[in-house]
Write a protein that holds these residues in place. Structure first.
Motif, PDB file in Angstrom:
ATOM      1  N   MET A 188      30.904  51.647  37.560  1.00  0.00           N
ATOM      2  CA  MET A 188      32.797  50.769  37.007  1.00  0.00           C
ATOM      3  C   MET A 188      31.661  49.582  37.127  1.00  0.00           C
ATOM      4  O   MET A 188      30.795  49.276  37.834  1.00  0.00           O
ATOM      5  CB  MET A 188      33.415  51.326  37.698  1.00  0.00           C
ATOM      6  CG  MET A 188      33.502  50.509  38.723  1.00  0.00           C
ATOM      7  SD  MET A 188      35.294  51.378  40.290  1.00  0.00           S
ATOM      8  CE  MET A 188      36.387  50.886  38.840  1.00  0.00           C
ATOM      9  N   GLU A 189      32.121  48.367  36.147  1.00  0.00           N
ATOM     10  CA  GLU A 189      32.185  47.570  36.138  1.00  0.00           C
ATOM     11  C   GLU A 189      32.719  46.816  37.500  1.00  0.00           C
ATOM     12  O   GLU A 189      33.552  47.313  37.774  1.00  0.00           O
ATOM     13  CB  GLU A 189      32.759  46.640  35.009  1.00  0.00           C
ATOM     14  CG  GLU A 189      32.425  47.769  33.424  1.00  0.00           C
ATOM     15  CD  GLU A 189      30.796  46.842  32.640  1.00  0.00           C
ATOM     16  OE1 GLU A 189      30.082  45.943  33.312  1.00  0.00           O
ATOM     17  OE2 GLU A 189      29.947  47.431  32.260  1.00  0.00           O
ATOM     18  N   LEU A 190      31.855  45.796  37.668  1.00  0.00           N
ATOM     19  CA  LEU A 190      32.337  44.859  39.113  1.00  0.00           C
ATOM     20  C   LEU A 190      33.704  44.292  39.131  1.00  0.00           C
ATOM     21  O   LEU A 190      34.426  44.538  39.826  1.00  0.00           O
ATOM     22  CB  LEU A 190      31.200  43.810  39.085  1.00  0.00           C
ATOM     23  CG  LEU A 190      31.276  43.377  40.396  1.00  0.00           C
ATOM     24  CD1 LEU A 190      31.087  43.796  41.756  1.00  0.00           C
ATOM     25  CD2 LEU A 190      29.765  41.676  40.359  1.00  0.00           C
ATOM     26  N   ILE A 191      34.086  43.520  37.505  1.00  0.00           N
ATOM     27  CA  ILE A 191      35.810  42.876  37.579  1.00  0.00           C
ATOM     28  C   ILE A 191      36.243  44.027  38.298  1.00  0.00           C
ATOM     29  O   ILE A 191      37.366  43.652  38.503  1.00  0.00           O
ATOM     30  CB  ILE A 191      35.544  42.455  36.469  1.00  0.00           C
ATOM     31  CG1 ILE A 191      34.086  41.122  36.403  1.00  0.00           C
ATOM     32  CG2 ILE A 191      37.195  41.734  36.584  1.00  0.00           C
ATOM     33  CD1 ILE A 191      34.526  40.218  37.981  1.00  0.00           C
ATOM     34  N   ASP A 192      36.663  45.523  36.709  1.00  0.00           N
ATOM     35  CA  ASP A 192      37.319  46.384  37.607  1.00  0.00           C
ATOM     36  C   ASP A 192      37.403  47.073  38.862  1.00  0.00           C
ATOM     37  O   ASP A 192      38.572  47.097  39.336  1.00  0.00           O
ATOM     38  CB  ASP A 192      37.070  47.305  36.831  1.00  0.00           C
ATOM     39  CG  ASP A 192      37.221  46.929  34.847  1.00  0.00           C
ATOM     40  OD1 ASP A 192      37.948  46.388  34.913  1.00  0.00           O
ATOM     41  OD2 ASP A 192      36.526  47.733  33.874  1.00  0.00           O
ATOM     42  N   ALA A 193      36.319  47.164  39.695  1.00  0.00           N
ATOM     43  CA  ALA A 193      36.406  47.469  40.931  1.00  0.00           C
ATOM     44  C   ALA A 193      37.382  46.102  41.290  1.00  0.00           C
ATOM     45  O   ALA A 193      37.720  46.956  42.487  1.00  0.00           O
ATOM     46  CB  ALA A 193      34.675  47.457  41.040  1.00  0.00           C
ATOM     47  N   MET A 194      36.804  45.413  41.257  1.00  0.00           N
ATOM     48  CA  MET A 194      37.380  44.089  42.229  1.00  0.00           C
ATOM     49  C   MET A 194      38.793  44.017  42.145  1.00  0.00           C
ATOM     50  O   MET A 194      39.394  43.858  43.025  1.00  0.00           O
ATOM     51  CB  MET A 194      36.645  42.382  41.873  1.00  0.00           C
ATOM     52  CG  MET A 194      35.314  42.525  41.890  1.00  0.00           C
ATOM     53  SD  MET A 194      34.702  40.872  41.566  1.00  0.00           S
ATOM     54  CE  MET A 194      35.015  39.822  41.533  1.00  0.00           C
ATOM     55  N   ARG A 195      39.329  43.797  40.373  1.00  0.00           N
ATOM     56  CA  ARG A 195      40.804  44.414  40.468  1.00  0.00           C
ATOM     57  C   ARG A 195      41.347  45.255  41.202  1.00  0.00           C
ATOM     58  O   ARG A 195      43.067  45.238  40.444  1.00  0.00           O
ATOM     59  CB  ARG A 195      40.631  44.168  39.447  1.00  0.00           C
ATOM     60  CG  ARG A 195      40.424  42.459  38.388  1.00  0.00           C
ATOM     61  CD  ARG A 195      40.648  41.762  37.388  1.00  0.00           C
ATOM     62  NE  ARG A 195      41.873  42.162  36.865  1.00  0.00           N
ATOM     63  CZ  ARG A 195      42.748  40.887  36.596  1.00  0.00           C
ATOM     64  NH1 ARG A 195      41.506  39.758  36.735  1.00  0.00           N
ATOM     65  NH2 ARG A 195      43.680  40.778  35.979  1.00  0.00           N
ATOM     66  N   THR A 196      41.081  46.452  41.221  1.00  0.00           N
ATOM     67  CA  THR A 196      41.739  48.386  42.063  1.00  0.00           C
ATOM     68  C   THR A 196      41.327  48.505  43.313  1.00  0.00           C
ATOM     69  O   THR A 196      41.599  49.103  43.667  1.00  0.00           O
ATOM     70  CB  THR A 196      41.225  48.663  40.800  1.00  0.00           C
ATOM     71  OG1 THR A 196      39.897  49.044  40.747  1.00  0.00           O
ATOM     72  CG2 THR A 196      42.174  48.766  39.026  1.00  0.00           C
ATOM     73  N   THR A 197      40.490  47.502  43.676  1.00  0.00           N
ATOM     74  CA  THR A 197      39.920  47.601  44.623  1.00  0.00           C
ATOM     75  C   THR A 197      41.235  47.263  46.163  1.00  0.00           C
ATOM     76  O   THR A 197      40.894  46.121  46.773  1.00  0.00           O
ATOM     77  CB  THR A 197      38.308  46.856  45.312  1.00  0.00           C
ATOM     78  OG1 THR A 197      37.636  48.074  44.931  1.00  0.00           O
ATOM     79  CG2 THR A 197      38.673  48.143  46.711  1.00  0.00           C
ATOM     80  N   GLY A 198      42.654  47.828  46.472  1.00  0.00           N
ATOM     81  CA  GLY A 198      43.348  47.351  46.777  1.00  0.00           C
ATOM     82  C   GLY A 198      42.726  47.876  47.746  1.00  0.00           C
ATOM     83  O   GLY A 198      42.041  49.114  48.509  1.00  0.00           O
ATOM     84  N   THR A 199      44.464  48.203  49.299  1.00  0.00           N
ATOM     85  CA  THR A 199      44.721  49.135  50.192  1.00  0.00           C
ATOM     86  C   THR A 199      44.963  49.943  50.033  1.00  0.00           C
ATOM     87  O   THR A 199      46.279  50.326  49.834  1.00  0.00           O
ATOM     88  CB  THR A 199      45.747  48.182  51.806  1.00  0.00           C
ATOM     89  OG1 THR A 199      44.613  46.581  51.937  1.00  0.00           O
ATOM     90  CG2 THR A 199      45.429  48.704  52.648  1.00  0.00           C
ATOM     91  N   CYS A 200      44.824  51.454  50.340  1.00  0.00           N
ATOM     92  CA  CYS A 200      44.906  52.675  50.199  1.00  0.00           C
ATOM     93  C   CYS A 200      45.644  52.835  51.022  1.00  0.00           C
ATOM     94  O   CYS A 200      44.989  53.064  52.670  1.00  0.00           O
ATOM     95  CB  CYS A 200      43.890  53.441  50.269  1.00  0.00           C
ATOM     96  SG  CYS A 200      44.084  55.415  49.883  1.00  0.00           S
ATOM     97  N   ARG A 201      46.700  53.220  51.321  1.00  0.00           N
ATOM     98  CA  ARG A 201      47.448  54.145  52.108  1.00  0.00           C
ATOM     99  C   ARG A 201      47.184  55.401  52.625  1.00  0.00           C
ATOM    100  O   ARG A 201      47.579  56.075  53.332  1.00  0.00           O
ATOM    101  CB  ARG A 201      48.758  53.308  52.264  1.00  0.00           C
ATOM    102  CG  ARG A 201      49.173  51.939  52.083  1.00  0.00           C
ATOM    103  CD  ARG A 201      48.629  51.241  53.707  1.00  0.00           C
ATOM    104  NE  ARG A 201      48.817  49.993  53.477  1.00  0.00           N
ATOM    105  CZ  ARG A 201      48.590  49.322  54.761  1.00  0.00           C
ATOM    106  NH1 ARG A 201      47.325  49.495  55.620  1.00  0.00           N
ATOM    107  NH2 ARG A 201      49.041  47.630  54.646  1.00  0.00           N
ATOM    108  N   TYR A 202      47.225  56.087  51.040  1.00  0.00           N
ATOM    109  CA  TYR A 202      47.470  57.205  51.581  1.00  0.00           C
ATOM    110  C   TYR A 202      46.193  58.360  50.675  1.00  0.00           C
ATOM    111  O   TYR A 202      45.729  58.001  49.768  1.00  0.00           O
ATOM    112  CB  TYR A 202      48.486  58.044  50.305  1.00  0.00           C
ATOM    113  CG  TYR A 202      50.136  57.659  50.778  1.00  0.00           C
ATOM    114  CD1 TYR A 202      51.164  58.384  50.995  1.00  0.00           C
ATOM    115  CD2 TYR A 202      50.664  56.682  50.012  1.00  0.00           C
ATOM    116  CE1 TYR A 202      52.105  57.595  52.292  1.00  0.00           C
ATOM    117  CE2 TYR A 202      52.269  55.448  50.672  1.00  0.00           C
ATOM    118  CZ  TYR A 202      52.160  56.596  51.146  1.00  0.00           C
ATOM    119  OH  TYR A 202      53.515  56.184  51.948  1.00  0.00           O
ATOM    120  N   PHE A 203      45.473  59.272  51.459  1.00  0.00           N
ATOM    121  CA  PHE A 203      44.330  59.612  51.663  1.00  0.00           C
ATOM    122  C   PHE A 203      44.660  61.458  51.383  1.00  0.00           C
ATOM    123  O   PHE A 203      45.052  61.802  51.690  1.00  0.00           O
ATOM    124  CB  PHE A 203      42.847  59.269  52.732  1.00  0.00           C
ATOM    125  CG  PHE A 203      43.126  58.013  52.840  1.00  0.00           C
ATOM    126  CD1 PHE A 203      41.795  57.264  52.134  1.00  0.00           C
ATOM    127  CD2 PHE A 203      43.990  56.808  53.597  1.00  0.00           C
ATOM    128  CE1 PHE A 203      41.363  56.288  51.887  1.00  0.00           C
ATOM    129  CE2 PHE A 203      44.069  56.248  53.658  1.00  0.00           C
ATOM    130  CZ  PHE A 203      42.477  55.000  52.786  1.00  0.00           C
TER     131      PHE A 203
END
Length: 216
Positions: free
Chosen positions: A1-16
């Motif tokens: 995926m595009e780097l900026i897209d990764a940066m803007r969607t790498t939040g803190t995941c709470r449910y795995f």
């Protein structure tokens, strides 16, 4: 995926999900992460990948008491996290189920490879992390690129002596963070809420906005 897209969607995941993260996926992420910027190319960062259920449970047992104390302080108003109730609830669910995540990556750093220059300023020292956390963020982004979610926490650093013993971390190394790793049970966020650029960037002097606010 595009780097900026990764940066803007790498939040803190709470449910795995329960799906394991393959060795080759982790390898690819570690391989990319190691190029993070660091002082003098000392490369102080080391990782311990914890998958064993008993060890994950031991880490979760260390995590839960300080989290519950923090949660209680949020409930009484002694701590204001500025988060929505659903976010706090998600964090509590995460704490209760930490032992179930597919893997916990313990981020370690060799103290001899750190050179903090702010230890004499009479305030919290943070500079040593400059040779640690860029590499760690690279790891999170590299995992996101492969569809793997993460949650970074430093709460377990409160229990560093116990973690050190549990994972046989040698003398001279510290724990800098713990990362829960797995495939997201609820997908990735499409939009993260962050302060606008206009509120966080100053020009020449602090308090002098570089960009005019468009609010209102």
């Amino acid at each position: 995926m595009e780097l900026i897209d990764a940066m803007r969607t790498t939040g803190t995941c709470r449910y795995f999900s329960d799906d394991p993260v393959p060795d080759e996926v982790l390898y690819s992420a570690f391989d990319a992460a190691r190029f993070g910027p660091q002082g003098g190319n000392r490369q102080p960062v080391r990782y311990v990948v914890v998958r064993d259920p008993a060890r994950k449970k031991a880490l979760a047992d260390l995590y839960l008491p300080p989290w519950k104390g923090y949660l209680a302080a949020i409930s009484t108003g002694d701590i204001n996290v500025g988060a929505l109730d659903k976010t706090v609830q998600a964090a509590d669910d995460f704490a209760e189920n930490l032992h179930k995540v597919p893997a916990i990556i313990v981020v370690c750093a060799e103290m001899a490879g750190l050179h903090p220059t702010d230890t004499e300023l009479g305030r919290l020292s943070v500079v040593g992390g400059c040779s640690i956390y860029p590499t760690m963020q690279n790891l999170c982004l590299a995992l996101r690129d492969q569809g793997v979610a993460t949650a970074v926490t430093t709460l377990l650093c409160l229990s560093e002596p116990a973690v050190t013993e549990l994972l046989e971390i040698p003398e001279g190394f510290i724990t800098a963070a713990h990362i829960a790793v797995g495939y997201p049970a609820k997908g990735f966020p499409t939009k993260l809420t962050r302060s606008p650029v206009e509120d966080i960037v100053h020009l020449e002097t602090f308090g002098s906005p570089m960009y005019a606010s468009t609010a209102g």
